[in-house]
Design an enzyme around this catalytic site. Structure first.
Site, PDB file in Angstrom:
ATOM      1  N   HIS A  35      14.937  41.329  21.743  1.00  0.00           N
ATOM      2  CA  HIS A  35      16.246  40.868  21.292  1.00  0.00           C
ATOM      3  C   HIS A  35      16.809  41.841  20.275  1.00  0.00           C
ATOM      4  CE1 HIS A  35      13.744  39.095  18.079  1.00  0.00           C
ATOM      5  NE2 HIS A  35      14.851  38.954  17.365  1.00  0.00           N
ATOM      6  N   TYR A  67      14.316  51.348  14.679  1.00  0.00           N
ATOM      7  CA  TYR A  67      15.546  50.945  15.369  1.00  0.00           C
ATOM      8  C   TYR A  67      16.367  49.988  14.513  1.00  0.00           C
ATOM      9  CZ  TYR A  67      12.347  52.661  18.888  1.00  0.00           C
ATOM     10  OH  TYR A  67      11.428  53.407  19.573  1.00  0.00           O
TER      11      TYR A  67
END
Length: 177
Positions: free
Chosen positions: A59, A146
């Site tokens: 997600h 990230y």
């Protein structure tokens, strides 16, 4: 059928949680370059600002601001999800299909929250940046590659050791596993 009410606010700033259908998948980090490409392609045609983001295996969380005269975040998410899915399929990655033959990489819906003020923005951005620690992926938020936390540190908005200890409380639309 339930009708979801979205706060379609032109020029609004929104917090989103977007999730893969298979919560055991790691497709988002395994193919992060394709995901970045999907965001770039969508932004080129339908501008928006990414204020904060973290990409996790299954997600992602994003704070997004739309242009003053535009409220179509559902269209942007449709485009991002579709572009990423088609890039994966074109690369030969196995993607399951539903009973109608459609790709079923993503959950059909996404969770959205309208940012109300600076304190709300800060709370949501903190949640985003701390999320990899919450999910046990790293010991410190800066260790997760990230994340927009790296940009926040470079710009002097947060210190390098931000979130090294402590806990950010609250959930924003994700299932508690």
């Amino acid at each position: 059928m339930v009708r979801y009410r979205r706060n379609l606010l032109p020029g609004g700033t929104f917090f989103f949680t977007v999730t893969l259908d298979d919560r055991r998948s790691s497709a988002l980090v395994d193919h992060v370059h394709k995901l970045r490409g999907a965001f770039r392609m969508t932004r080129a045609d339908r501008p928006f600002t990414i204020d904060a983001i973290v990409v996790l295996p299954d997600h992602l969380h994003v704070i997004m601001t739309l242009p003053d005269n535009d409220a179509d975040f559902p269209g942007r998410w449709r485009r991002i999800k579709s572009s990423f899915t088609h890039q994966l399929a074109a690369s030969g990655a196995p993607i399951s299909r539903n009973h109608r033959g459609e790709f079923s990489l993503w959950q059909r819906r996404f969770w959205e929250h309208t940012i109300r003020d600076d304190a709300d923005f800060e709370r949501c951005a903190d949640y985003i940046h701390y999320n990899p620690v919450k999910h046990g992926l790293v010991a410190s938020p800066i260790d997760w590659p990230y994340s927009s936390l790296h940009r926040y540190v470079r710009e002097g908005l947060l210190p390098l050791d931000w979130g090294g200890s402590g806990e950010i409380a609250g959930t924003f639309g994700e299932r508690e596993d």
